[in-house]
Design a protein around this motif. Structure first.
Motif, PDB file in Angstrom:
ATOM      1  N   GLY A   1      78.601  41.579  22.893  1.00 40.54           N
ATOM      2  CA  GLY A   1      77.322  41.588  22.188  1.00 40.54           C
ATOM      3  C   GLY A   1      77.225  42.450  21.020  1.00 40.54           C
ATOM      4  N   LYS A   2      76.192  42.210  20.168  1.00 41.34           N
ATOM      5  CA  LYS A   2      75.758  43.153  19.072  1.00 41.34           C
ATOM      6  C   LYS A   2      74.523  42.785  18.601  1.00 41.34           C
ATOM      7  CE  LYS A   2      77.858  40.496  15.238  1.00 41.34           C
ATOM      8  NZ  LYS A   2      78.571  40.386  13.875  1.00 41.34           N
ATOM      9  N   GLY A   3      74.096  43.879  17.541  1.00 40.04           N
ATOM     10  CA  GLY A   3      72.633  43.576  17.290  1.00 40.04           C
ATOM     11  C   GLY A   3      71.607  44.083  18.047  1.00 40.04           C
TER      12      GLY A   3
ATOM     13  N   GLU B   1      75.864  37.216  21.016  1.00 43.29           N
ATOM     14  CA  GLU B   1      76.627  37.495  22.304  1.00 43.29           C
ATOM     15  C   GLU B   1      77.769  36.204  22.216  1.00 43.29           C
ATOM     16  OE1 GLU B   1      75.072  37.687  25.952  1.00 43.29           O
ATOM     17  OE2 GLU B   1      73.544  39.414  25.554  1.00 43.29           O
ATOM     18  N   GLN B   2      78.881  36.599  22.762  1.00 42.93           N
ATOM     19  CA  GLN B   2      80.070  35.707  22.975  1.00 42.93           C
ATOM     20  C   GLN B   2      80.426  35.786  24.365  1.00 42.93           C
ATOM     21  OE1 GLN B   2      83.334  35.622  20.155  1.00 42.93           O
ATOM     22  NE2 GLN B   2      82.007  36.485  18.370  1.00 42.93           N
ATOM     23  N   PHE B   3      80.802  34.544  24.930  1.00 38.33           N
ATOM     24  CA  PHE B   3      81.554  34.670  26.216  1.00 38.33           C
ATOM     25  C   PHE B   3      82.873  34.165  25.711  1.00 38.33           C
ATOM     26  CE2 PHE B   3      77.239  34.626  27.620  1.00 38.33           C
ATOM     27  CZ  PHE B   3      77.304  34.871  28.811  1.00 38.33           C
ATOM     28  N   ILE B   4      83.800  34.858  26.043  1.00 38.29           N
ATOM     29  CA  ILE B   4      85.231  34.856  25.636  1.00 38.29           C
ATOM     30  C   ILE B   4      86.202  34.553  26.916  1.00 38.29           C
ATOM     31  CG2 ILE B   4      87.183  35.462  24.651  1.00 38.29           C
ATOM     32  CD1 ILE B   4      85.394  37.439  22.688  1.00 38.29           C
TER      33      ILE B   4
ATOM     34  N   GLU C   1      88.812  30.117  25.271  1.00 34.44           N
ATOM     35  CA  GLU C   1      87.794  29.547  24.706  1.00 34.44           C
ATOM     36  C   GLU C   1      86.845  30.915  24.382  1.00 34.44           C
ATOM     37  OE1 GLU C   1      84.399  26.319  26.472  1.00 34.44           O
ATOM     38  OE2 GLU C   1      85.535  27.466  27.912  1.00 34.44           O
ATOM     39  N   ARG C   2      85.960  30.349  23.256  1.00 35.49           N
ATOM     40  CA  ARG C   2      84.927  31.087  22.967  1.00 35.49           C
ATOM     41  C   ARG C   2      83.439  30.413  22.824  1.00 35.49           C
ATOM     42  NH1 ARG C   2      86.939  35.486  18.305  1.00 35.49           N
ATOM     43  NH2 ARG C   2      89.085  35.482  18.806  1.00 35.49           N
ATOM     44  N   LYS C   3      82.467  30.770  23.311  1.00 39.18           N
ATOM     45  CA  LYS C   3      81.040  30.457  23.096  1.00 39.18           C
ATOM     46  C   LYS C   3      80.029  31.478  22.574  1.00 39.18           C
ATOM     47  CE  LYS C   3      81.255  26.981  26.870  1.00 39.18           C
ATOM     48  NZ  LYS C   3      80.658  26.805  28.283  1.00 39.18           N
ATOM     49  N   SER C   4      79.547  31.163  21.367  1.00 42.56           N
ATOM     50  CA  SER C   4      78.565  31.903  20.688  1.00 42.56           C
ATOM     51  C   SER C   4      77.113  31.774  20.906  1.00 42.56           C
ATOM     52  CB  SER C   4      78.974  32.020  19.090  1.00 42.56           C
ATOM     53  OG  SER C   4      80.258  32.323  19.142  1.00 42.56           O
TER      54      SER C   4
ATOM     55  N   ASN D   1      71.529  32.961  25.775  1.00 45.71           N
ATOM     56  CA  ASN D   1      72.650  32.077  26.115  1.00 45.71           C
ATOM     57  C   ASN D   1      72.160  30.614  26.296  1.00 45.71           C
ATOM     58  OD1 ASN D   1      73.865  34.851  25.682  1.00 45.71           O
ATOM     59  ND2 ASN D   1      73.672  35.052  27.802  1.00 45.71           N
ATOM     60  N   GLY D   2      71.433  30.349  25.308  1.00 46.44           N
ATOM     61  CA  GLY D   2      71.192  28.801  25.548  1.00 46.44           C
ATOM     62  C   GLY D   2      70.313  28.457  26.509  1.00 46.44           C
TER      63      GLY D   2
END
Length: 284
Positions: A132-134, A151-154, A163-166, A265-266
């Motif tokens: 994460g950042k920010g 955030e990203q889930f890698i 796979e990457r999810k932003s 996260n969605g």
């Protein structure tokens, strides 16, 4: 039942006393630094133990970093690499920290199996890491339970990114939150329970309400939740009116609008999405 209640209260107190937020590692992606919310070296306990054994003695250890190190990682060509380990030392004379970096070459005997062209490839790791950042959107004083603005889930398979999810996390509605209730009087005013219709609770002085699985919509309306009432030193099976009390409390919760709602996260979630326990002091 009594044993369950004792364990419940013990757990509640212990969480408040010992839960501590932990510093994350750092990871560089496309030249940009993110916070890695976790430590990938924990995935292999033997490897992690070997690393700890070679770290300098006297390094700074805090409640936010029990191991006294920060891992610096990067992703290049969809491969996760450990670039260095950094530790810090407190100088009692200058009252400042001195940083020391341990490069891969100094850790070769620990990571020998994972070397590839002078790089440490995290092939021991098959898991999903979160970065994460920010701005910080949500924080709980426990481990890595916090959310940053981006955030990203890698997903990692033997060191390779598959796979990457932003996600873009944010505050959606600034409404009701349990954290705004500062006193027993405020709790009673917000939830005016009529306990006269519950004669079984006549001798009860305190009721603990546990609220879990809070579901909100995008407007901050409470869609559903799970409510459980706990009465000290009482056998729940002998108090059938507790279920009626729980339903009444749940209706009051649903009447509150809007709730403080976060988009994390969605999903639309409550600020207290991991649950909340409030004490209701019965006025006699």
């Amino acid at each position: 039942m009594k044993r369950f209640l004792v364990c419940f209260y013990a757990l509640f107190v212990t969480i408040g006393m010992f839960a501590t937020g932990q510093d994350g590692d750092c990871i560089f992606i496309d030249g940009e630094m993110w916070v890695l919310l976790g430590k990938p070296l924990y995935a292999d306990s033997l490897l992690h133990s070997s690393l700890i054994n070679i770290l300098p003695k006297g390094r700074s250890i805090t409640t936010a970093n029990w191991e006294g190190y920060t891992g610096y990682w990067s992703i290049n060509n969809d491969r996760l690499t450990l670039d260095s380990i950094r530790v810090s030392f407190w100088n009692v004379d200058t009252h400042q920290y001195r940083q020391e970096s341990i490069p891969p070459s100094d850790m070769q005997h620990v990571f020998n199996r994972y070397y590839d062209k002078d790089k440490i490839i995290a092939t021991w790791l098959t898991d999903t890491i979160r970065i994460g950042k920010g701005e910080q959107i949500f924080y709980m004083h426990d481990a890595y339970i916090r959310n940053l603005e981006y955030e990203q889930f890698i997903t990692i398979n033997r060191g390779n990114v598959t796979e990457r999810k932003s996600f873009h996390n944010k505050l959606v509605v600034d409404g009701f939150s349990f954290s705004k209730l500062k006193s027993r009087e405020e709790i009673r005013a917000k939830f005016p329970l009529d306990l006269k219709s519950y004669p079984e609770l006549d001798e009860v002085k305190r009721i603990m309400f546990s609220i879990r699985d809070v579901q909100l919509d995008s407007l901050g309306n409470l869609v559903d939740c799970h409510v459980r009432a706990f009465v000290p030193k009482q056998d729940r099976d002998k108090m059938p009116s507790l279920e009626r009390l729980e339903n009444s409390f749940k209706r009051m919760l649903k009447s509150i609008s809007p709730w403080k709602t976060l988009y994390i996260n969605g999903e639309y979630v409550s600020e207290n999405r991991f649950g909340y326990t409030i004490p209701f002091i019965v006025s006699k």
